[in-house]
Design a protein around this motif. Structure first.
Motif, mmCIF file in Angstrom:
data_model
loop_
_atom_site.group_PDB
_atom_site.id
_atom_site.type_symbol
_atom_site.label_atom_id
_atom_site.label_comp_id
_atom_site.label_asym_id
_atom_site.label_seq_id
_atom_site.Cartn_x
_atom_site.Cartn_y
_atom_site.Cartn_z
ATOM 1 N N LEU A 1 0.813 -1.212 0.000
ATOM 2 C CA LEU A 1 0.000 0.000 0.000
ATOM 3 C C LEU A 1 0.849 1.267 0.000
ATOM 4 C CD1 LEU A 1 -2.842 -1.077 2.430
ATOM 5 C CD2 LEU A 1 -3.156 -0.287 0.088
ATOM 6 N N LEU A 2 1.945 1.264 0.766
ATOM 7 C CA LEU A 2 2.807 2.449 0.811
ATOM 8 C C LEU A 2 3.461 2.704 -0.542
ATOM 9 C CD1 LEU A 2 4.484 2.131 4.327
ATOM 10 C CD2 LEU A 2 2.425 3.365 3.660
ATOM 11 N N PRO B 1 1.559 6.407 -1.554
ATOM 12 C CA PRO B 1 2.472 6.987 -0.545
ATOM 13 C C PRO B 1 1.879 8.170 0.199
ATOM 14 C CG PRO B 1 3.166 7.548 -2.783
ATOM 15 C CD PRO B 1 2.096 6.520 -2.919
ATOM 16 N N GLY B 2 0.820 8.763 -0.338
ATOM 17 C CA GLY B 2 0.227 9.925 0.314
ATOM 18 C C GLY B 2 -1.021 9.631 1.122
ATOM 19 N N ASN B 3 -1.422 8.352 1.227
ATOM 20 C CA ASN B 3 -2.636 7.989 1.960
ATOM 21 C C ASN B 3 -2.296 7.784 3.431
ATOM 22 O OD1 ASN B 3 -4.921 6.802 3.093
ATOM 23 N ND2 ASN B 3 -5.397 5.629 1.250
ATOM 24 N N ALA B 4 -2.746 8.704 4.273
ATOM 25 C CA ALA B 4 -2.412 8.656 5.697
ATOM 26 C C ALA B 4 -3.009 7.439 6.384
ATOM 27 C CB ALA B 4 -2.911 9.932 6.382
ATOM 28 N N GLY B 5 -4.161 6.965 5.909
ATOM 29 C CA GLY B 5 -4.830 5.846 6.554
ATOM 30 C C GLY B 5 -3.964 4.600 6.641
ATOM 31 N N VAL C 1 2.552 13.601 5.417
ATOM 32 C CA VAL C 1 1.242 12.954 5.320
ATOM 33 C C VAL C 1 0.459 13.266 6.585
ATOM 34 C CG1 VAL C 1 0.022 10.764 5.133
ATOM 35 C CG2 VAL C 1 2.143 11.109 3.882
ATOM 36 N N THR C 2 -0.771 13.738 6.444
ATOM 37 C CA THR C 2 -1.591 14.081 7.606
ATOM 38 C C THR C 2 -2.787 13.144 7.715
ATOM 39 O OG1 THR C 2 -2.820 15.701 6.303
ATOM 40 C CG2 THR C 2 -0.933 16.509 7.572
#
Length: 615
Positions: free
Chosen positions: A438-439, A443-447, A477-478
């Motif tokens: 997933l990363l 790479p920008g998905n904080a979940g 990433v927030t």
């Protein structure tokens, strides 16, 4: 006479047949034009073509056209246009285009008829290309042309196409025309530009049901449910007339808001207006009530429908699945197979319902049955449901093997489903494999970072927790903040974790501490594993008390009378500690609590939840 016999077989009116018989006997001049005294031929052909248009009689229409050619009759613009319309209505677009291209003269109706034929059959590129040819030919579009060509602005370039057509509409002063304005705002809304859609709507000198419904639908399609509801209330108070499409659109927004009070009012309004039965409207009512936590009402609507489509059954199946009532999903599915044929959406609803209800073996059996007996065409969504089914039951390695063996490239949603299961079952080894996938993909998905951090925290691997958090900081990433809301007296009260800004913060803090004492005395034990920080237990308890769903439940308990269900919505998945908190509140204070999180419903009564602690 051959053509006359063909017309008789199509049941063309007797008058038209009589005219055609008379026409067949007339003579033509050597120049190919209608002979003097044969002026009635136009009316004969017009009556026959009109009859073919009304009955969509393609074969007989071709015979009429062939008779014109054989008789060397050169139809005027009006009659040639009627031929274009006839062919287009019958789906013979190549024939319609041949007639149009062969016309020595064309008017705006001729061009528009052909453009409409392309548009209605989804041939949008051809419609736009013909519209450009029409402009180059010097023919000025009318309101029907613009309204038609706007519906062909689709695909990735749709917003640019709409803007170009809009500029031409503005130059020709059609912007405020009701037909054009309704189509224009509808296309802007579908393209996601709701601000421009609203501007066009506000400019309309008059608004009909279509234009009002289009703008409300625009807000609803973009998930702007509050705005859709507010606009409906404004327009309805000024006398807007509603049809079943208006109410269907509004119910979609009320489903998103989970606003039961407004949903009941709209349902009552529908009944008072005595609208004729529409399956799509009843389906929307089923969906709305289920998303508002009232499955009993959904089932009443479903049971009283004089006829049901597969969508009706699917809506009811999804409602039961959303509430985790797996046995009802299975039972209803078996009843469905006796009335209508299940479709691919049915299979998704059944698998999802079995997954949420913990009926793993039943779900897998139904999956095998449908695949073998009905030769269902499986999509990646079906595999996703089976993977979710296996993951929720703890069969993580089997789910991972299925992902690797399935005939589709796994999507982030499928990997995310398995990662969530790894968090529930605290499986670090599989979780790390899935998280890395997933990363790499997102790479920008904080979940994804948060769930991996949760897995490490639950396993007590604090160094890895800090490593993941530092990685989030490096990649800026927030995390989406958790928030819950409750509707009281038609006002939405929103709470965020450790909320410091609610005007009644002090009262809520005092009440939640009082509740905490009461439920602890009844046996409640905080689940400290839900705190993802390496701090002492006392501080963990304080942090848990600040969760948004606890604040919303407490506020509801403070401001609703005994016996009334407390209805709370949350944007993320409810944590285990908050779920236990709500269970004990329902038991100690004898209150029913309906809590809808991102994935499903939890209906808590007397210390138990409909999910059976399986979600």
């Amino acid at each position: 006479m051959l053509m006359t016999r063909g017309l008789r077989r199509a049941a063309v009116p007797r008058l038209a047949r009589r005219y055609m018989c008379a026409t067949a006997a007339r003579r033509t001049t050597t120049s190919g034009l209608v002979a003097p005294g044969a002026g009635a031929r136009f009316h004969d052909y017009d009556a026959a073509v009109t009859a073919c248009v009304e009955r969509r009689a393609l074969k007989q229409g071709r015979q009429v056209h062939a008779h014109m050619v054989t008789a060397r009759y050169r139809p005027p613009v009006y009659l040639a246009t009627r031929l274009v319309i006839m062919y287009a209505r019958c789906g013979a677009l190549d024939d319609a285009r041949n007639v149009l291209d062969g016309m020595p003269e064309r008017n705006v109706v001729s061009w528009t008829a052909m453009i409409s034929g392309y548009s209605q059959t989804g041939q949008h590129a051809e419609a736009l290309e013909l519209f450009i040819r029409m402009l180059r030919a010097g023919c000025k579009p009318n309101e029907f042309t613009f309204a038609t060509v706007l519906t062909s602005c689709s695909g990735p370039q749709s917003i640019h196409q709409v803007k170009q057509v809009h500029s031409l509409i503005a130059k020709t002063n059609f912007e405020s025309h009701m037909f054009v304005g309704s189509s224009l705002l509808d296309m802007y809304a579908k393209a996601g530009n709701i601000q421009e859609a609203r501007r066009v709507f506000d400019m309309l000198p008059e608004r009909d049901t279509v234009s009002c419904t289009a703008i409300i639908s625009g807000y609803a399609q973009l998930g702007l449910d509050d705005e859709a509801l507010d606009l409906f209330r404004q327009l309805y108070s000024t006398g807007m007339q509603c049809n079943y499409v208006t109410f269907t659109t509004l119910l979609t927004s009320l489903s998103g808001l989970a606003s039961l009070d407004y949903g009941r009012q709209v349902h009552g309004l529908i009944l008072r207006k005595e609208l004729p039965f529409f399956v799509v409207l009843q389906n929307s009512l089923i969906d709305m009530y289920s998303k508002c936590g009232k499955l009993l009402y959904s089932r009443r609507v479903f049971d009283h429908m004089p006829q049901r489509s597969a969508i009706s059954w699917n809506a009811m199946l999804m409602g039961y699945g959303r509430h985790g009532i797996g046995h009802e999903v299975v039972q209803l599915f078996r009843s469905m197979t006796e009335e209508v044929k299940p479709d691919s959406v049915t299979l998704l609803a059944v698998l999802s319902g079995c997954s949420h209800g913990g009926l793993v073996d039943e779900g897998l059996d139904i999956f095998d049955l449908i695949v073998k007996e009905q030769n269902a065409v499986l999509s990646i969504g079906h595999y996703g449901c089976v993977i979710d089914l296996l993951g929720r039951s703890g069969r993580l390695q089997k789910a991972l093997d299925l992902i690797r063996d399935m005939p589709f490239e796994p999507t982030p949603a499928i990997w995310g489903s398995l990662l969530g299961a790894c968090r529930v079952h605290i499986n670090v080894s599989v979780g790390e494999v899935v998280a890395q996938k997933l990363l790499d993909m997102e790479p920008g998905n904080a979940g994804n970072y948060v769930i991996l951090s949760n897995i490490y925290a639950a396993a007590g691997m604090w160094k890895d927790v800090f490593r993941v958090r530092n990685l989030m900081l490096e990649k800026t990433v927030t995390k989406e903040p958790g928030q819950s809301w409750i509707i009281l007296d038609k006002v939405i009260h929103t709470f965020r974790s450790s909320d410091r800004f609610h005007p009644r913060k002090k009262d809520i803090d005092a009440k939640i501490k009082e509740i905490y004492v009461d439920i602890k005395a009844a046996g409640f034990v905080p689940d400290l594993s839900c705190v993802l920080h390496d701090v002492d237990d006392e501080q963990k308890e304080r942090m848990l008390l600040g969760h948004s769903e606890k604040l919303a439940v407490t506020f509801g308990l403070m401001n609703t009378p005994p016996g009334l269900t407390i209805r709370v919505m949350k944007n993320l998945r409810i944590c285990v500690d908050c779920h236990n908190f709500a269970k004990f509140v329902s038991k100690v204070y004898r209150r029913e609590i309906s809590l809808r999180d991102k994935n499903r419903f939890h209906l808590l009564t007397d210390g138990a939840c409909t999910c059976g602690d399986y979600w």
